[in-house]
Scaffold this active site. Structure first.
Site, mmCIF file in Angstrom:
data_model
loop_
_atom_site.group_PDB
_atom_site.id
_atom_site.type_symbol
_atom_site.label_atom_id
_atom_site.label_comp_id
_atom_site.label_asym_id
_atom_site.label_seq_id
_atom_site.Cartn_x
_atom_site.Cartn_y
_atom_site.Cartn_z
ATOM 1 N N GLU A 135 70.452 69.146 26.004
ATOM 2 C CA GLU A 135 69.100 69.221 25.454
ATOM 3 C C GLU A 135 69.089 69.867 24.071
ATOM 4 O O GLU A 135 69.694 70.923 23.895
ATOM 5 C CB GLU A 135 68.205 70.012 26.409
ATOM 6 C CG GLU A 135 66.734 69.891 26.084
ATOM 7 C CD GLU A 135 65.855 70.503 27.165
ATOM 8 O OE1 GLU A 135 64.830 69.907 27.511
ATOM 9 O OE2 GLU A 135 66.205 71.575 27.670
ATOM 10 N N GLY A 273 69.271 79.672 29.588
ATOM 11 C CA GLY A 273 69.210 80.277 30.902
ATOM 12 C C GLY A 273 69.687 79.295 31.956
ATOM 13 O O GLY A 273 70.494 79.622 32.818
ATOM 14 N N MET A 275 69.518 74.591 32.919
ATOM 15 C CA MET A 275 69.119 73.244 32.508
ATOM 16 C C MET A 275 68.921 72.376 33.736
ATOM 17 O O MET A 275 69.755 72.357 34.645
ATOM 18 C CB MET A 275 70.183 72.636 31.592
ATOM 19 C CG MET A 275 69.824 71.277 31.034
ATOM 20 S SD MET A 275 68.367 71.380 29.974
ATOM 21 C CE MET A 275 67.770 69.693 30.130
ATOM 22 N N GLU A 276 67.827 71.603 33.712
ATOM 23 C CA GLU A 276 67.329 70.911 34.889
ATOM 24 C C GLU A 276 67.972 69.560 35.148
ATOM 25 O O GLU A 276 67.286 68.628 35.597
ATOM 26 C CB GLU A 276 65.814 70.730 34.766
ATOM 27 C CG GLU A 276 65.351 69.775 33.657
ATOM 28 C CD GLU A 276 65.058 70.406 32.315
ATOM 29 O OE1 GLU A 276 64.375 69.780 31.488
ATOM 30 O OE2 GLU A 276 65.534 71.538 32.079
ATOM 31 N N ASN A 277 69.248 69.378 34.920
ATOM 32 C CA ASN A 277 69.877 68.089 35.200
ATOM 33 C C ASN A 277 69.635 67.710 36.662
ATOM 34 O O ASN A 277 69.987 68.468 37.563
ATOM 35 C CB ASN A 277 71.386 68.178 34.955
ATOM 36 C CG ASN A 277 71.712 68.930 33.689
ATOM 37 O OD1 ASN A 277 71.322 68.547 32.606
ATOM 38 N ND2 ASN A 277 72.446 70.026 33.835
ATOM 39 N N HIS A 307 62.042 77.536 38.483
ATOM 40 C CA HIS A 307 61.652 76.862 37.236
ATOM 41 C C HIS A 307 62.396 75.536 37.098
ATOM 42 O O HIS A 307 61.796 74.491 36.838
ATOM 43 C CB HIS A 307 61.976 77.798 36.062
ATOM 44 C CG HIS A 307 61.774 77.219 34.704
ATOM 45 N ND1 HIS A 307 60.857 77.718 33.809
ATOM 46 C CD2 HIS A 307 62.393 76.207 34.046
ATOM 47 C CE1 HIS A 307 60.909 77.018 32.685
ATOM 48 N NE2 HIS A 307 61.847 76.102 32.808
ATOM 49 N N GLU A 308 63.721 75.585 37.277
ATOM 50 C CA GLU A 308 64.510 74.355 37.149
ATOM 51 C C GLU A 308 64.166 73.360 38.251
ATOM 52 O O GLU A 308 64.152 72.145 38.027
ATOM 53 C CB GLU A 308 66.006 74.677 37.178
ATOM 54 C CG GLU A 308 66.469 75.659 36.114
ATOM 55 C CD GLU A 308 66.032 75.279 34.711
ATOM 56 O OE1 GLU A 308 66.036 74.077 34.368
ATOM 57 O OE2 GLU A 308 65.668 76.194 33.933
ATOM 58 N N HIS A 311 61.204 71.314 37.482
ATOM 59 C CA HIS A 311 61.524 70.250 36.529
ATOM 60 C C HIS A 311 61.920 68.944 37.212
ATOM 61 O O HIS A 311 61.841 67.877 36.590
ATOM 62 C CB HIS A 311 62.695 70.677 35.639
ATOM 63 C CG HIS A 311 62.293 71.455 34.432
ATOM 64 N ND1 HIS A 311 61.281 71.073 33.591
ATOM 65 C CD2 HIS A 311 62.817 72.599 33.897
ATOM 66 C CE1 HIS A 311 61.191 71.948 32.596
ATOM 67 N NE2 HIS A 311 62.097 72.882 32.762
ATOM 68 N N GLU A 330 58.059 72.040 30.153
ATOM 69 C CA GLU A 330 58.408 73.455 30.111
ATOM 70 C C GLU A 330 57.258 74.371 30.494
ATOM 71 O O GLU A 330 57.451 75.351 31.204
ATOM 72 C CB GLU A 330 58.953 73.827 28.725
ATOM 73 C CG GLU A 330 60.268 73.167 28.363
ATOM 74 C CD GLU A 330 61.394 73.448 29.345
ATOM 75 O OE1 GLU A 330 61.253 74.341 30.206
ATOM 76 O OE2 GLU A 330 62.425 72.755 29.261
#
Length: 861
Positions: A135, A273, A275-277, A307-308, A311, A330
């Site tokens: 990203e 922090g 990443m939402e893969n 949080h992730e 997503h 986000e």
């Protein structure tokens, strides 16, 4: 490369022409192991096949790829000359057909900056670990593609890896004939594809859910980290929060998790922090705790996990069309992280952390000259990179919290459910979300959006209290103000709380009213006739996004009795408001330090306490008058030591005070105590000086010349790990020597030999408040080199250097003038570079205003 910075206009033009049917990506990372040859970057083979359609046959377009070399390019069976069609970042595609197949065979470079395919060598055992981070636009460093979020497609990956390695990707994988092959993904954007490979430690579990219709969903869970961190890896807690989150989102979203498995990889030298893969979320490995940490650290990790996970729906299932609407993922994930944290886990005080920590980030960002609406104007990828900021995350989440109060929670969640079903696997803009929220709430979302999403700046709300002759409230009004630069007054749904001291001394709420504040002055009629308050708290319960101000009587109450506030959220809101007043030069910084010294020891919420420590430190470094710094530092060290000795043995408060004491220790007695604690000749009952705390104690010793290179080498021998190396590098750069500073400057600015993590560590060590004189010569050097740094280094490293090496500790008009001169002379510099300098310049100007306020208060006394 000229084409590396993709513009919004180019992306829109390409999206209008192309539709992508699928990718087959083959990577050969067996070259990751073995000695470096020293002749150019270490590379791997990347072969990509893209099947795509073109709506206007015969036109030209381009694919994205950043690679040292391209071996072959084939378009629709015709071989193209790589030297003619590839310029280092783009592949020109001419005379496209209605249906096309592009095959690109390239040599791509492993990364040491955390962008693309990052290669890490563990100093502890020599093992090599790989992971990807893309990203907003770094998948093109790993395979050829159309690098923009609205050209979604299914992906099939295969990876050839060294023997003994395991490889993970978004889909389920299996190894056959020496090749790892992965199931085809759902249609997703390029930036959320992912590969992780290496001898990782891997733990598994399963999530199971039976829905009301009797169907059952089983999701394989996995968690992985480097082998060296396996003894510290509490995967059970990671899985617990993961399962709680999946239950929560299934309960509220009415859309089953859509991506099959759910792996979570904790990886080294990570820039973000997490990443939402989809199917393979990546986290920075610092979320695996090597020593004792407070509950706030576990809460922070749980928040990021959730949080992730949010997503997976907000961002992965439904994705913004372009980075203008980055907030569509986000802001929602940030809000949902706190919402689900409180609703599903043991961290029931998550909204206190949100009010105190996340919103502080938003308030700072929203007062910078670079502030922007939540829905931003993102011209290109450099703009996008900088907009992963406090506005997009924390202000956006705060605005959504306001929206929930405005529209109602049920209407908000029903809108989300319709949004997912209507736009699954597609791309959206602002209007797509607003339309479903209008359907479910019956509210005019256009007006709300214009006020909250399409304007910038933060309003201040101040109570006005008029008392009647009998001492009761005659009228209570809320006055709303806006900054001159952003004069918009917004509609706020707020709660106003009235507080009085009880006979026992507690400061407690005895009246509360909710009101719609709109315009410059709003009367809260419901509170007329109430007993006279000692404290009026506007935005009680933290329903809206605003800066809280106090009337004179309330401020005096807080100065005398802040510690007597019994409600932890109200206390956190008051602390946040007082900190904003300090930053705005409305409260002398030494008064804020005094409040911390008198009341922080009574703070029950550990996250708030740690935030107070950070703010007190910042007050001392930036906002107190220079002549009071030494006195303030001594007072904070004495107060921290007093609280350390008074804290419960073995408690998390004791640990927090120990770390804070180390951060402000500077006098001979303080430094000697730290040395004695390290040597074991002095003890604080219940305090375990584990390896992480040892480094925390060594840092001030190195900074003040009480720990030399030999001492730091000896500590690294005790902790010869990747984490230990980062600590050592930071401490080495912190030593008070001109030669040390020159070496650190050269390593960061003049060389690209250090990895991203060691660049960060070196910068952190270089910039020491007690070494202002040593750092002064680097102010003019900074302005002379930053344009070259921006041009020559990757954007991630360039951002580290431009932000981290700004002469922020040179608190003088001369430094401000130097920044202004650079900005005036470089109006044509990259907008993203100018933004970073402008932000740093604004922080410096704010510090000078705070120091003037503090000095004036001292003179008045």
């Amino acid at each position: 490369m000229p084409g590396e910075n993709l513009s919004r206009d180019e992306a829109r033009e390409r999206a209008a022409l192309l539709s992508v049917d699928g990718y087959d990506v083959s990577l050969d990372v067996r070259t990751a192991v073995g000695e470096d040859t020293g002749d150019g970057p270490r590379t791997f083979r990347s072969v990509t096949t893209i099947r795509f359609r073109c709506s206007e046959p015969g036109v030209s377009s381009f694919a994205d790829l950043i690679a040292p070399s391209v071996t072959a390019v084939s378009l629709n069976g015709k071989d193209l000359d790589p030297s003619e069609v590839f310029d280092g970042s783009r592949i020109v595609l001419e005379d496209l057909a209605a249906d096309n197949e592009l095959i690109v065979d390239a040599r791509c470079a492993y990364s040491r900056t955390g962008e693309g395919l990052h290669r890490f060598v563990d100093p502890e055992d020599g093992e090599v670990y790989l992971y990807t981070q893309y990203e907003p636009a770094d998948s093109r460093r790993v395979f050829a593609n159309f690098e923009q979020p609205d050209l979604k497609a299914p992906f099939r990956f295969e990876v050839r890896a060294p023997e003994g390695w395991t490889v993970w990707s978004n889909g389920v994988g299996e190894r056959a004939d020496g090749v790892w092959r992965f199931a085809e993904t759902k249609p997703i954007s390029t930036y959320i594809t992912c590969v992780v490979a290496g001898p990782y430690h891997y733990v598994t579990d399963t999530y199971s859910r039976t829905f009301d219709d009797g169907t059952t969903l089983e999701i394989p869970l996995g968690a992985l980290c480097r082998k060296g961190l396996a003894p510290h890896f509490d995967a059970d807690d990671v899985f617990l929060v993961t399962k709680q989150g999946l239950d929560f989102f299934h309960d509220h979203f009415d859309y089953p998790y859509p991506f099959g498995k759910y792996d979570q990889a904790f990886v080294p030298e990570y820039n973000l922090g997490a990443m939402e893969n989809p199917g393979l979320v990546t986290f920075r490995e610092e979320f695996i705790f090597r020593g004792k940490v407070t509950r706030a650290s576990y809460e922070g990790r749980a928040n990021v996990i959730l949080h992730e996970m949010a997503h997976m729906w907000f961002g992965d299932l439904v994705t913004m069309e372009w980075w203008d609407d980055l907030w569509l993922k986000e802001s929602f994930a940030d809000f949902m992280g706190a919402f689900s944290l409180v609703g599903a886990t043991r961290f029931q005080d998550g909204w206190i952390t949100f009010a105190n920590r996340r919103k502080a980030w938003a308030y700072r960002a929203d007062q910078l000259p670079s502030t922007h609406p939540v829905t931003a104007d993102i011209r290109d990828l450099q703009d996008a990179k900088l907009n992963f900021d406090g506005i997009t995350y924390a202000k956006g989440a705060s605005v959504l919290k306001q929206l929930v109060a405005y529209a109602g929670q049920d209407a908000f969640l029903e809108g989300a459910r319709r949004y997912f079903k209507r736009h699954a696997y597609g791309n959206t803009r602002l209007g797509d979300l607003l339309s479903v929220l209008e359907e479910t709430s019956g509210r005019d979302m256009g007006a709300w959006s214009r006020a909250w999403l399409q304007t910038a700046g933060v309003n201040a709300l101040t109570p006005q209290v008029l008392l009647a002759a009998d001492g009761r409230v005659d009228e209570l009004a809320v006055v709303q103000e806006a900054a001159e630069s952003h004069p918009e007054l917004r509609p706020h749904r707020v709660a106003v709380g009235l507080y009085r001291r009880s006979a026992e001394g507690a400061l407690e709420r005895y009246a509360r009213a909710e009101a719609d504040v709109d315009g410059p002055r709003t009367v809260v009629a419901e509170l007329a006739g109430a007993e006279a308050p000692d404290l009026v708290l506007v935005n009680d319960d933290d329903l809206t996004y605003c800066k809280i101000r106090f009337d004179t009587a309330s401020l005096e109450t807080l100065k005398a009795h802040l510690g007597d506030l019994t409600d932890p959220l109200a206390r956190a809101l008051c602390w946040s408001a007082l900190w904003n007043m300090t930053r705005d030069a409305l409260l002398p910084a030494r008064d804020f330090v005094d409040l911390v010294l008198r009341f922080a020891g009574r703070e029950s919420d550990i996250g708030v306490l740690q935030m107070l420590h950070a703010w007190a430190n910042s007050s001392l470094v930036n906002y107190v008058a220079p002549e009071w710094r030494k006195t303030g530092g001594r007072l904070l060290a004495e107060g921290a030591l007093r609280e350390l000795r008074a804290a419960g043995p073995g408690s998390e408060h004791q640990l927090a005070w120990a770390r804070f004491f180390a951060s402000v220790a500077s006098g001979p007695a303080d430094l000697q105590l730290l040395q004695d604690l390290l040597a074991g000749t002095e003890q604080v009952e219940g305090l375990t000086v584990d390896q992480e705390l040892r480094w925390a104690f060594l840092e001030p010793l190195a900074t003040h010349g009480a720990a030399d290179e030999a001492a730091l080498a000896a500590e690294l021998a005790r902790d010869d790990t990747a984490s230990g190396k980062r600590h050592q590098v930071r401490c080495l750069a912190a030593r008070p020597s001109a030669a040390v500073k020159a070496q650190a400057w050269a390593q960061v600015v003049e060389s690209d030999a250090l990895s991203n993590a060691l660049v960060e560590a070196t910068i952190a060590g270089f910039d020491r408040p007690s070494q202002r004189d040593l750092l002064a010569p680097y102010a003019p050097k900074y302005f002379a080199v930053i344009e070259r740094v921006w041009r020559e280094r990757s954007i991630q490293i360039a951002m580290h250097v431009v932000q981290g090496m700004f002469p922020s500790l040179q608190h003088s008009r001369a430094t401000l003038d130097a920044a202004d001169a650079w900005l005036a002379a470089h109006e044509d510099a990259a907008p993203a570079l100018r933004r970073l300098v402008l932000e740093a310049r604004d922080d410096l100007a704010r510090a000078l205003r705070g120091q003037e306020c503090d000095a004036a208060a001292s003179a008045a006394n």
